[in-house]
Design an enzyme around this catalytic site. Structure first.
Site, short mmCIF file in Angstrom:
data_model
loop_
_atom_site.label_atom_id
_atom_site.label_comp_id
_atom_site.label_asym_id
_atom_site.label_seq_id
_atom_site.Cartn_x
_atom_site.Cartn_y
_atom_site.Cartn_z
N ASP A 32 0.79 -1.20 0.11
CA ASP A 32 0.10 -0.03 0.01
C ASP A 32 0.98 1.22 0.07
OD1 ASP A 32 -2.54 1.44 -0.07
OD2 ASP A 32 -2.79 1.32 2.03
N ASN A 80 -10.37 -3.45 -7.01
CA ASN A 80 -9.54 -2.61 -7.73
C ASN A 80 -9.95 -2.23 -9.09
OD1 ASN A 80 -6.29 -3.49 -6.14
ND2 ASN A 80 -7.81 -1.65 -5.59
C1 FPP Z 1 -2.21 -0.06 -3.26
O1 FPP Z 1 -1.76 1.20 -3.25
C2 FPP Z 1 -1.57 -0.65 -4.32
C3 FPP Z 1 -2.19 -1.41 -5.34
C4 FPP Z 1 -3.88 -1.24 -5.56
C5 FPP Z 1 -1.58 -1.97 -6.38
C6 FPP Z 1 -0.33 -2.66 -5.96
C7 FPP Z 1 0.53 -3.20 -7.18
C8 FPP Z 1 1.73 -3.11 -7.24
C9 FPP Z 1 2.88 -2.42 -6.28
C10 FPP Z 1 2.23 -3.41 -8.56
C11 FPP Z 1 2.45 -4.81 -8.50
C12 FPP Z 1 2.98 -5.39 -9.73
C13 FPP Z 1 3.64 -6.59 -9.69
C14 FPP Z 1 4.40 -7.09 -10.83
C15 FPP Z 1 4.01 -7.19 -8.35
P1 FPP Z 1 -2.67 2.27 -3.48
O2 FPP Z 1 -2.51 2.68 -5.00
O3 FPP Z 1 -3.94 2.27 -3.04
O4 FPP Z 1 -1.71 3.76 -2.73
P2 FPP Z 1 -2.78 4.70 -2.02
O5 FPP Z 1 -3.24 4.33 -0.84
O6 FPP Z 1 -1.48 5.77 -1.61
O7 FPP Z 1 -3.64 5.71 -3.08
#
Ligand code: FPP
Length: 253
Positions: A32, A80
């Site tokens: 996250d 998502n």
């Molecule tokens: C949550 O952070 C993260 C996600 C919904 C996506 C996680 C995916 C990756 C790190 C890429 C993975 C790819 C591979 C190939 C492993 P957020 O976007 O909700 O962050 P925020 O809460 O700060 O908005």
């Protein structure tokens, strides 16, 4: 990000990682904070995911290097899909790229990459890559297992397990009173894996967000304010140190 970089680079020999401590058998991470990491830099959210994917590479490698057998990350939840189309597309493209790299480099690094979740909703080409990954992983001898949870939801997983058992009851193969916890576990995406010992959530949020609901019954949680793209091996060391300082009683005394 360089496509030529191996998915799981072997860490340099002079790694300062403490080598003699015990490590959890299974570590899971809710990756996250990518969006906030990007916002702080006035970048699009997708830039945070790209760096977050690199962090996955680094931390999965590190875990393997220090002897963690199972490393599982929450990469895309069943919720998502509600994100802007461009963000979803970027994530799907990252999965494509990393799965391709995994197929090429898995044998050399002895890490089997798996994908857990409801794969039926994923684009056909990604499903083929996942299949190929699975087949390649099966040929490895006692590999470390890195699992990406994609289109994963804990409640959805339990619902599917219930449906599978209900079908067995309906077919007269199973009596409701004979259903055991082991039978439920064996219907989950994680059927052949041990439950997570340690679940880490970076970015300052203190909730489980539908991740490994059944499997986390006795997991230790570790929360940190560090945003996932900033998460380094030293942060993993801190989480493991915290885990090693805890007494797990599994309901006993
Ligand atoms: C949550 O952070 C993260 C996600 C919904 C996506 C996680 C995916 C990756 C790190 C890429 C993975 C790819 C591979 C190939 C492993 P957020 O976007 O909700 O962050 P925020 O809460 O700060 O908005």
């Amino acid at each position: 990000m360089h496509s030529t970089v191996a998915l799981f680079n072997i860490l340099k020999k002079d790694s300062t990682a403490p080598q003699s401590r015990p490590v959890p058998q299974h570590i899971a991470v809710i990756m996250d904070g990518n969006g906030r990491w990007a916002k702080k830099r006035a970048l699009p959210r997708t830039a945070g995911h790209k760096v977050g994917a690199e962090t996955f590479r680094t931390i999965a490698t590190y875990c393997k290097d220090i002897g963690v057998k199972y490393f599982t990350v929450y990469a895309f939840s069943t919720e998502n899909w509600k994100r802007p189309a461009e963000e979803v597309e970027t994530l799907m493209n990252l999965f494509r790229r990393y799965l391709r790299e995994a197929i090429e480099t898995m044998a050399e690094n002895n890490i089997a990459v798996r994908v857990l979740g409801d794969l039926t909703a994923l684009p056909e080409d990604i499903r083929s890559l996942i299949d190929e990954c699975e087949q390649t992983g099966k040929q490895l001898d006692n590999p470390a297992i890195a699992s990406l949870c994609i289109n994963y939801g804990g409640r959805d997983e339990i619902k599917n397990a219930m449906r599978a058992l209900a079908r067995q009851v309906q077919a007269g193969e199973l009596q409701p009173d004979d259903i055991t916890e082991e039978m439920i576990s064996s219907q989950l995406y994680t059927a052949d894996m041990p439950d997570p010992d340690l679940i880490i959530r970076p970015s300052g949020e203190i909730r489980t967000s539908n991740f490994l609901l059944w499997q986390s019954a006795y997991a230790e949680y570790y929360f940190t304010d560090v945003l996932w793209p900033d998460f380094k091996p030293e942060h993993m060391d801190q989480a493991i140190e915290s885990f090693n300082g805890r007494q797990r009683r599994f309901g006993g005394v």
